[in-house]
Motif scaffolding. Structure first.
Motif, PDB file in Angstrom:
ATOM      1  N   LEU A  30       0.823  -1.196   0.000  1.00 25.86           N
ATOM      2  CA  LEU A  30       0.000   0.000   0.000  1.00 25.86           C
ATOM      3  C   LEU A  30       0.863   1.254   0.000  1.00 25.86           C
ATOM      4  CD1 LEU A  30      -2.801   1.306   0.099  1.00 25.86           C
ATOM      5  CD2 LEU A  30      -2.693   1.133   2.595  1.00 25.86           C
ATOM      6  N   VAL A  34       0.811   4.028  -3.006  1.00 23.81           N
ATOM      7  CA  VAL A  34       0.505   5.443  -2.761  1.00 23.81           C
ATOM      8  C   VAL A  34       1.677   6.316  -3.214  1.00 23.81           C
ATOM      9  CG1 VAL A  34       0.118   7.158  -0.938  1.00 23.81           C
ATOM     10  CG2 VAL A  34      -1.170   5.011  -0.930  1.00 23.81           C
ATOM     11  N   TRP A  37       1.552   6.520  -6.939  1.00 26.10           N
ATOM     12  CA  TRP A  37       0.455   7.394  -7.330  1.00 26.10           C
ATOM     13  C   TRP A  37       0.878   8.860  -7.195  1.00 26.10           C
ATOM     14  CZ3 TRP A  37      -5.127   6.570  -5.059  1.00 26.10           C
ATOM     15  CH2 TRP A  37      -6.020   7.462  -5.649  1.00 26.10           C
ATOM     16  N   THR A  59      -3.365   0.649  -5.433  1.00 23.83           N
ATOM     17  CA  THR A  59      -3.787   1.224  -4.154  1.00 23.83           C
ATOM     18  C   THR A  59      -5.133   0.648  -3.721  1.00 23.83           C
ATOM     19  OG1 THR A  59      -2.597   3.266  -4.647  1.00 23.83           O
ATOM     20  CG2 THR A  59      -4.274   3.373  -2.933  1.00 23.83           C
ATOM     21  N   THR A  63      -5.737  -1.796  -0.489  1.00 21.74           N
ATOM     22  CA  THR A  63      -6.695  -1.407   0.549  1.00 21.74           C
ATOM     23  C   THR A  63      -7.708  -2.524   0.797  1.00 21.74           C
ATOM     24  OG1 THR A  63      -6.423   0.915  -0.062  1.00 21.74           O
ATOM     25  CG2 THR A  63      -8.371   0.340   1.220  1.00 21.74           C
TER      26      THR A  63
END
Length: 122
Positions: A30, A34, A37, A59, A63
């Motif tokens: 994760l 992120v 991103w 992501t 999650t």
């Protein structure tokens, strides 16, 4: 009106280690998703760019996997099922992109072990 609930299964050492490894690996995934991103957005990527779409998808899958792991820590049957679903979707996407290597089977193996434990003991 009294409701009775069955006691939750005990959390053995093996299951705790498995959940710990899965949790740490998915937290790292994760974090990397992120960061990817944010990096894509910083470099001017717009929605529709392949790299940004992959980062957003990673992501979202990470999650969902962490929600499944949380359910597994609480020893709910839906937790491992959700985790397996997220891992299978991620694997299928990697297959479609041609990014399958020997290490891509490890999350599937861990998810399968977790699902097997949940379905047999919970």
């Amino acid at each position: 009106m009294a409701t009775t609930t069955a006691p939750r299964p005990r959390l053995g050492v093996g299951l705790a280690v498995l959940l710990g490894v899965i949790t740490l690996a998915n937290l790292a995934a994760l974090g990397l998703a992120v960061a990817a991103w944010a990096d894509e957005v910083d470099h001017g990527a717009e929605l529709g760019d392949t790299a940004l779409n992959l980062a957003v998808t990673a992501t979202l899958l990470s999650t969902a996997a962490l929600v499944g792991v949380a359910g597994a820590w609480l020893r709910r049957k839906w937790g491992p099922r959700l985790y397996v679903a997220a891992q299978v979707i991620g694997f299928v996407l990697l297959l479609a992109l041609g990014g399958v290597g020997p290490l891509t089977f490890v999350p599937l193996l861990l998810a399968g072990v977790l699902w097997w434990i949940a379905e047999s003991d919970w």
